[in-house]
Design an enzyme around this catalytic site. Structure first.
Site, PDB file in Angstrom:
ATOM      1  N   GLY A 248       0.758  -1.235   0.096  1.00  0.00           N
ATOM      2  CA  GLY A 248       0.133  -0.064   0.042  1.00  0.00           C
ATOM      3  C   GLY A 248       0.822   1.322   0.032  1.00  0.00           C
ATOM      4  N   SER A 249       1.481   1.677  -1.238  1.00  0.00           N
ATOM      5  CA  SER A 249       2.331   2.722  -1.479  1.00  0.00           C
ATOM      6  C   SER A 249       2.571   3.223  -2.942  1.00  0.00           C
ATOM      7  CB  SER A 249       3.611   2.869  -0.623  1.00  0.00           C
ATOM      8  OG  SER A 249       3.963   1.405  -0.691  1.00  0.00           O
ATOM      9  N   ASN A 250       3.169   4.213  -3.506  1.00  0.00           N
ATOM     10  CA  ASN A 250       3.513   4.357  -4.489  1.00  0.00           C
ATOM     11  C   ASN A 250       4.761   5.112  -4.463  1.00  0.00           C
ATOM     12  OD1 ASN A 250       0.791   4.259  -5.258  1.00  0.00           O
ATOM     13  ND2 ASN A 250       0.256   6.406  -4.763  1.00  0.00           N
ATOM     14  N   ASN A 490       3.279  -1.440  -5.281  1.00  0.00           N
ATOM     15  CA  ASN A 490       2.765  -2.618  -4.457  1.00  0.00           C
ATOM     16  C   ASN A 490       2.422  -3.754  -5.718  1.00  0.00           C
ATOM     17  OD1 ASN A 490       1.148  -0.306  -2.452  1.00  0.00           O
ATOM     18  ND2 ASN A 490       3.051  -1.254  -1.928  1.00  0.00           N
TER      19      ASN A 490
END
Length: 786
Positions: A248-250, A490
């Site tokens: 859960g991240s960019n 992710n």
């Protein structure tokens, strides 16, 4: 086994006698203070946003200063993270924290952290010791955060190994273990033919991180991969034929040739639960060896995830490689031995006593097999699940990477500095002032069969054991890729080849949308990179829009359908169509959970491992894939048009009248407000309205079974203009301070909610000009002359 955090044992009632004065517990940010062991005085300046900038003479002084400042801003949070990680949180919060404490004691975070501290280099131990001296110097001033008065508690003395336990806690069992437990719990409900479908939606393909942007072959369960777990869980002789065909991240970086400045640029954001205070704290730390600004973890020295020195910038996303395994163990009648190959191996047992506020102590017995601690099931009944995780089972030297990371001058040197990292798995994206960009999976991944990736596997055969770790040289890495662009969100890091790396990667929708945005940028600047953060288009919402266009319904259900059909897929705060889409998707998720029987999955013993597994929450991630493939196996063969029509009717009955931003608006809830509801009004804070959802680049996720309110989102956002450091920007979701009455507690929230950022100051002349408070930390012999 002892689990003491210090020499003082704390027992206190859960209720407090009165509301302590919040302002009376704010730290003094001006007066000189002594930190024993400093070689020279150091300066702490805070800019207009309350962000601390620490300047010291030496490395040891710098980390002592960071320890002092962390304690000054976040002492209660630091100890809360430590207690949660080591199984002593119930001593503060009572029964509600007991299940988490039990799991922490079973995996023995304390023992693993002490073990790792003992094997670190002398230099790293000195860093941890200096940091602890700084923390304890602040504790000695006896001006403690308000939470200690609420709890009638006193801070524990900080020990060097505590920082390792805190670092373990923030990544505690993230990743594959929950999907393996989910499928194990769901197997008796959905059966063999459907079990391999219970996974993240892969978007219909596998968009890869490495090589950047390439489409990989979809990773599907082969019969050979599923058979060991299936036979261990339900026995041999079942029909396995359909499992083979069931399908859960960019962050992002641009090379110099793709930017307007001719410099590399990096940007991104981590997505976690919006827990107060923030898991990250902004900080700037300089000495004779390095000058680093970035995001720190309160309780931990160094900048493990995000930051830049004078030469290199870096950022991470969760890689979702598989670092946890579950083994089904067979026990003898007395549960004293487990079967392994052709022999019985004794089980290790230990007692743990957990103190619970307002209650009697709770004693538990921990059983450990040759694979690890038992975390689910009943050994006395003959079988149970044991956990083997890289986070606990393998001696770890991640902290030995901290200082070499700060000394690296190039991307390649930086990656070499992370060779020993293993506490969590990351896509580590970096750029340097020479114009290089790269991405490396920073992790320790066990070398073992890919069949370990889908379900718990039999622990008695010897066929699923770890054969060391995948060598550093074999881990996915690319530097200066063709095309000059890197995107990770992710999604799957790389195709599984000779080495098995992962099964459960998150959907590629955010990555796909970032690629779409970058494709429209010919020569990007900082503002362009920042604008990608604000993207509110949901790729999945557009799929739902197109899918329901011809579903036949009447009345209010038709009005709901048309509202979605006539929408552009943007999850803006003022959108009623966005709220309609979420209402439809939630109703559809509930229907699939009901029709498949997966609503009952939480009753399985495998689903009760803290914090628990709920069918509706898990299947939410899978439904788009089933819908896209017209796969009706989990809905009893009913047509999707029919189920969508029923979902539209359900959603229309309870459709809220408010726009998405109001429905989705998060609450910034303090961990103590539930235990002390009479103080919630002063502990909790309002949040500005936000757009976005789980699938947008501007990520603000909700949990389907709990409603539309956002519960997780970007903890911070950043843009690094590599080499032009004063052009960099950042933001956190509340503020720099952890004190609820500080003006810097939530002063960044409105800026964050709007998708904007503030300057990331680096030049010391500019910092001095922007200083709002200035404090000197002194060696103990100089206070009288200051």
């Amino acid at each position: 086994m002892s689990n003491d955090l210090g020499t003082q044992r704390q027992r206190h009632p859960k209720k407090m006698s009165k509301n302590p004065d919040p302002a009376g517990h704010l730290p003094d940010l001006q007066s000189p203070a002594v930190v024993p062991g400093l070689s020279k005085r150091l300066d702490v300046r805070r800019d207009s946003w309350g962000i601390p900038h620490i300047r010291a003479a030496s490395q040891a002084d710098a980390f002592a200063g960071l320890g002092f400042v962390h304690a000054q801003d976040r002492l209660w949070q630091m100890e809360a993270l430590l207690r949660r990680g080591t199984g002593r949180y119930a001593e503060w919060l009572g029964k509600s924290a007991l299940p988490g404490d039990v799991l922490a004691r079973r995996v023995d975070t304390s023992g693993a952290s002490r073990r790792d501290y003992a094997i670190l280099s002398a230099e790293t131990r000195s860093m941890l010791e200096a940091y602890a001296r700084g923390v304890n110097a602040f504790i000695a001033l006896r001006r403690w955060p308000r939470e200690y008065a609420i709890l009638k508690a006193q801070p524990q003395r900080w020990e060097p190994w505590h920082s390792i336990a805190v670092m373990r806690q923030i990544g505690f069992l993230m990743g594959s273990v929950w999907w393996k437990l989910w499928r194990a719990a769901a197997l008796p409900i959905v059966g063999v033919a459907e079990i391999s479908k219970l996974r993240f939606d892969d978007g219909g393909d596998d968009l890869l991180c490495i090589p950047p942007g390439e489409q990989g072959r979809r990773y599907l369960a082969a019969l050979a991969d599923l058979r060991p777990g299936l036979e261990a869980l339900i026995g041999p002789g079942h029909d396995l034929q359909e499992a083979e065909v069931a399908g859960g991240s960019n962050n992002w970086a641009l090379a110099p040739e793709r930017t307007a400045t001719g410099r590399a640029m990096l940007a991104g954001d981590p997505h976690r639960v919006l827990e107060m205070p923030n898991m990250y704290a902004q900080a700037h730390l300089a000495c004779d060896e390095f000058d680093i600004v970035g995001l720190t973890v309160p309780g931990v020295p160094g900048f493990p995830h995000y930051g830049h020195t004078a030469k290199v910038a870096w950022c991470v996303t969760h890689a979702f490689v598989d670092i946890h395994d579950l083994y089904i163990e067979r026990f003898d009648a007395a549960a004293e031995n487990t079967r392994f190959e052709n022999r019985w191996i004794p089980v290790k047992r230990r007692k743990e006593t957990i103190s619970v506020a307002g209650e009697a102590d709770v004693e538990i017995e921990v059983l450990e097999t040759c694979h690890g601690p038992v975390i689910a099931g009943d050994p006395a009944a003959g079988t149970a699940l044991a956990l083997r995780s890289v986070q606990f089972a393998v001696p770890d030297r991640s902290f030995d990477c901290m200082l070499p990371m700060l000394r690296a001058g190039t991307v390649e040197q930086f990656y070499e500095a992370t060779r020993d990292w293993g506490l969590m798995d990351h896509n580590l994206v970096a750029g340097d002032t020479a114009g290089h960009i790269g991405n490396r999976v920073r992790a320790k991944v066990p070398a073992r069969p890919r069949s370990n990736g889908w379900l718990p596997v039999p622990g008695w055969t010897g066929e699923h054991e770890w054969d060391g770790m995948v060598p550093f040289e074999d881990m996915p890495c690319c530097i200066d890729p063709a095309g000059g662009r890197i995107v990770t969100a992710n999604n799957r890091v790389v195709e599984n080849g000779e080495r098995y790396l992962s099964t459960d990667s998150m959907p590629p929708h955010r990555a796909r949308r970032i690629w779409q945005r970058l494709a429209k940028l010919s020569k990007a600047g900082v503002d362009d990179m920042a604008s990608v953060h604000r993207d509110l288009v949901s790729v999945v919402a557009l799929e739902f829009r197109d899918r329901v266009r011809n579903v036949e319904v009447t009345g209010s259900a038709a009005e709901l359908r048309d509202r979605i059909v006539n929408w552009n897929g943007e999850m803006t705060p003022d959108s009623h169509s966005a709220a309609a889409y979420v209402a439809l998707r939630t109703a559809l998720t509930k229907l699939v959970a009901e029709k498949s029987g997966l609503s009952a999955v939480s009753e399985s013993p495998y689903a009760k491992v803290t914090p628990g597994i709920f069918g509706e929450s898990q299947i939410w991630w899978t439904v788009p894939q089933l819908l896209r493939a017209d796969d009706t196996g989990l809905i009893g063969g009913a047509s999707w048009d029919r189920v969508l029509a029923e979902a539209l009717q359900r959603a229309a009955q309870d459709l809220p009248s408010e726009p998405w931003g109001k429905l989705h608006r998060p609450t910034l809830r303090h961990p103590l407000s539930q235990a002390f509801p009479e103080l919630a009004a002063t502990l909790d804070k309002d949040c500005a309205p936000v757009g976005g959802d789980n699938d947008t680049v501007f990520a603000t996720g909700y949990i389907a079974r709990l409603g539309m309110r956002a519960t997780y989102a970007s903890l911070c956002r950043y843009v690094f203009d590599v080499g032009a450091w004063d052009n960099c920007r950042w933001i956190v979701f509340h503020g720099a301070s952890g004190h609820t009455d500080s003006p810097w507690y939530d002063n960044q929230n409105a800026v964050w909610a709007a998708g904007e950022m503030v300057p990331m100051l680096y030049d010391w002349a500019k910092i001095e000009a922007a200083t709002t408070t200035h404090q000197q930390l002194l060696p103990d012999e100089t206070l009288g002359t200051a």
